[in-house]
Motif scaffolding. Structure first.
Motif, short mmCIF file in Angstrom:
data_model
loop_
_atom_site.label_atom_id
_atom_site.label_comp_id
_atom_site.label_asym_id
_atom_site.label_seq_id
_atom_site.Cartn_x
_atom_site.Cartn_y
_atom_site.Cartn_z
N VAL A 44 18.36 -27.80 -0.95
CA VAL A 44 18.59 -28.13 -2.36
C VAL A 44 19.90 -28.90 -2.51
N ARG A 45 20.94 -28.46 -1.80
CA ARG A 45 22.24 -29.14 -1.87
C ARG A 45 22.12 -30.58 -1.36
N ASP A 46 21.43 -30.75 -0.24
CA ASP A 46 21.25 -32.10 0.31
C ASP A 46 20.42 -32.97 -0.63
N SER A 47 19.42 -32.38 -1.30
CA SER A 47 18.60 -33.14 -2.24
C SER A 47 19.43 -33.64 -3.41
N PHE A 48 20.30 -32.78 -3.95
CA PHE A 48 21.16 -33.21 -5.06
C PHE A 48 22.12 -34.30 -4.63
N THR A 87 15.88 -8.55 7.43
CA THR A 87 16.98 -8.94 6.54
C THR A 87 17.68 -10.19 7.08
N TYR A 88 17.92 -10.24 8.39
CA TYR A 88 18.54 -11.42 8.98
C TYR A 88 17.67 -12.65 8.75
N ASN A 89 16.36 -12.51 8.94
CA ASN A 89 15.46 -13.64 8.72
C ASN A 89 15.47 -14.10 7.27
N MET A 90 15.57 -13.15 6.35
CA MET A 90 15.63 -13.49 4.93
C MET A 90 16.91 -14.29 4.63
N PHE A 91 18.05 -13.84 5.18
CA PHE A 91 19.30 -14.57 4.97
C PHE A 91 19.23 -15.97 5.55
N ILE A 144 17.14 -22.87 2.47
CA ILE A 144 16.72 -23.36 1.14
C ILE A 144 17.91 -23.90 0.37
N LYS A 145 19.02 -23.16 0.39
CA LYS A 145 20.22 -23.62 -0.31
C LYS A 145 20.70 -24.95 0.25
N SER A 146 20.67 -25.08 1.57
CA SER A 146 21.10 -26.32 2.21
C SER A 146 20.20 -27.49 1.82
#
Length: 81
Positions: free
Chosen positions: A63-67, A49-53, A59-61
């Motif tokens: 995508v945010r940096d790409s935008f 679960t920790y690895n998934m988080f 991934i969120k970071s």
């Protein structure tokens, strides 16, 4: 081992008044059977679960940096003219 009074051919494997079921490895409690591997299994699930988080955050970071990169490039192109 003591013999059962009700069933002469049956040998009881428990000793004492209530038996040693609390100390046996595969005894049952209200949550199901207990085994030695429960703690290890819970640990593995928790680590997964920790690895998934962690992966989700990366991934969120990304995508945010790409935008942000796309936004700055479009702004540079628009206002550089």
């Amino acid at each position: 081992m003591e013999k059962s009074k009700s069933f002469p051919g049956y040998v009881c494997s428990n000793t004492g008044e209530f038996g040693d079921q609390e100390n046996s490895q595969n005894s049952y409690n209200f949550n199901g059977p207990r085994t030695k591997d429960d703690a290890q299994l819970k640990r593995k699930k928790r680590v997964a679960t920790y690895n998934m988080f962690t992966t989700e955050g990366k991934i969120k970071s990304t995508v945010r940096d790409s935008f942000k990169w796309i936004k700055t490039k479009l702004s540079d192109i628009r206002y550089s003219v």
